[in-house]
Design an enzyme around this catalytic site. Structure first.
Site: not given
Ligand code: GDP
Ligand code: IMO
Ligand code: MG
Length: 426
Positions: A15, A18, A20, A41-43, A226
């Site tokens: 999280d 990535k 972005k 993953a949640g992107h 991750q």
């Molecule tokens: P990922 O899994 O690495 O792609 O990240 P996620 O999408 O799960 O979580 C990142 C969160 O931070 C998302 O809600 C993005 O919209 C937000 N985000 C990314 N870059 C920035 C930043 O520079 N500033 C702020 N405030 N939010 C950001």
């Molecule tokens: P992105 O790509 C953050 C964490 C889970 C748990 C551990 C194992 O959005 O960054 P799993 O379901 O993979 O067996 O869970 O890994 N986890 C993440 N934490 N971002 C993620 O993906 C994750 N994918 C798995 O919360 O601790």
């Molecule tokens: Mg994520």
């Protein structure tokens, strides 16, 4: 050859933003490839305040000229990816360029149920998984009983593999875990045939597509899922995921050689978060932690769980740079730290009187570690700033200290979730 391939990975516990970074770089990219993980993953990508959430589809899909590949190392929940595709179509986004590897493994209904059952069985030592069936699916892959995308194209093989797996899984659920849930092979075969028939047009030998793109000098991005400390080998085992989120995982998971990679970008946040259980040395349990969670909207994209928040940890940053050979850092979300008087960075761990130079392997040792902090002056609002020069000196000093401690240059700074809220650093 004049290659242009960039690997983008998470350098913390996931999280880091990535997606972005992938979205920003996708404007110039020809191909975006996912190589590991699944819909755990949640992107998130935000364009003009419209929010897109991706789980299996690569985050480059928003650009019509960019092809997207789900590589062999990804575990695919066919129902999940179909839902994502439908959502994209409903928003007017085409998915014609999407390709799914014939070698990728399928997440089956029993994987998801077993994920939940195993977590319950672990009791207090649960991992806090996303319950998407990721661990059990990779288990079957390693055990060599998994079902792959290409199996569906030979229906007899597919049928017999489902039957064999259902028989064993039913027995494990009943006899080992003493639970009542039982699966019906015919139902699974029917349900999955419908999904896979719909997905068939996307199937391809993606290793060939990746190779062709690279040798014809196309711009290729590899989208990590991750993060480093969730890596099954290098992370805080057993509180990890079941794949390799580090850069090394990309070659295996996309079927390309290491000589094909030019740049390795590690994505970090200006602080650290973690969802699920496991050690977290710089975790904050006070108002500052709550403030970061509120302002940074630190709630899981996949599960909605509140993310644990803490100060930037340069021991982790340095570990990520070393284990992934990072050539640069994208530092997101430093806007979230605005209006905090004194910002802290963890520069080392202390175990009793001993200073630990590196991130320890053993969780028991990690549990004995205290972070050693350095305090830095904070900064005000920066989310409107678009050039490095305009950043407050205190924010620049923070970025420099991150570079120094981690050992790689920061080339991108995130100041907000929107596509344009990014500062390139020369
Ligand atoms: P990922 O899994 O690495 O792609 O990240 P996620 O999408 O799960 O979580 C990142 C969160 O931070 C998302 O809600 C993005 O919209 C937000 N985000 C990314 N870059 C920035 C930043 O520079 N500033 C702020 N405030 N939010 C950001
Ligand atoms: P992105 O790509 C953050 C964490 C889970 C748990 C551990 C194992 O959005 O960054 P799993 O379901 O993979 O067996 O869970 O890994 N986890 C993440 N934490 N971002 C993620 O993906 C994750 N994918 C798995 O919360 O601790
Ligand atoms: Mg994520």
């Amino acid at each position: 050859m004049n290659m242009s391939t960039k690997v983008i990975i998470g350098a913390q516990w996931g999280d880091e933003g990535k997606a972005k970074i992938i979205d920003i770089l996708s404007e110039e990219a020809d191909v975006v490839i996912r190589s590991q993980g699944g819909n755990n993953a949640g992107h998130t990508v935000t364009v003009n305040d419209e929010v897109y959430k991706f789980h299996l589809v690569p985050s480059g899909i928003l650009y019509p000229g960019t092809s997207c590949i789900v590589g062999n190392g990804v575990v695919i929940d066919p129902k999940g990816i179909l839902e994502e595709i439908t959502n994209l179509h409903n928003k007017g986004i085409a998915t014609d360029s999407l390709k799914i590897s014939l070698r990728a493994h399928l997440v089956m209904p029993y994987h998801k149920v077993l994920d939940g059952i195993k977590e319950e069985y672990r009791g207090n030592s649960d991992i806090g998984t996303t319950k998407k069936g990721i661990g059990p699916c990779y288990m079957d892959k390693a055990e060599r009983s998994g079902i792959r995308v290409c199996d569906y194209l030979n229906f007899e093989v597919f049928e017999s593999k489902v039957r064999e797996n259902v028989k064993i899984k039913n027995s494990i659920i009943k006899n080992v875990y003493e639970q009542d849930v039982q699966f019906d092979a015919d139902e699974i075969i029917k349900e999955y045939s419908e999904y896979l028939e719909e997905l068939k047009k996307y199937f391809a030998d993606t290793t060939v597509l990746a190779h062709e793109a690279i040798v014809s000098n196309k711009k290729v991005l590899f989208e990590g899922a991750q993060g480093t400390l969730l890596d099954i080998d290098l992370g805080t085992y057993p509180y990890v995921t079941s794949s390799h989120p580090i850069t090394g995982g990309v070659c295996v998971g996309a079927g390309v050689g290491p000589t094909m990679i030019d740049e390795c970008i590690g994505v970090m946040k200006g602080y650290v978060t973690r969802v699920g259980k496991g050690p977290f040395p710089t975790e904050l349990f006070d108002e500052t932690g709550d403030k970061i969670r509120d302002i940074g909207h630190e709630f899981g994209t996949t599960t909605g769980r509140p993310r644990r928040c803490g100060w930037f940890d340069a021991v982790i940053g340095k570990f990520a740079v070393r284990t992934s050979g990072l050539t640069s850092i994208a530092l997101n979300k430093i806007d979230v730290l605005a209006n905090i008087d004194k910002v802290k960075i963890c520069v080392a761990y202390k175990k009793g009187e001993e200073i630990l130079p590196e991130f320890p392997a053993s969780l028991e040792e990690l549990a004995k570690c205290e972070p050693v902090y350095e305090e830095m002056e904070g900064w005000g609002e920066i989310s409107h700033i678009r050039s490095y020069d305009e950043l407050p000196e205190t924010a620049k000093a923070y970025v420099s200290r991150v570079e120094e401690l981690c050992g790689a240059k920061v080339t991108m700074i995130g100041v907000g979730p929107n596509r344009d809220q990014n500062i390139y650093v020369n």
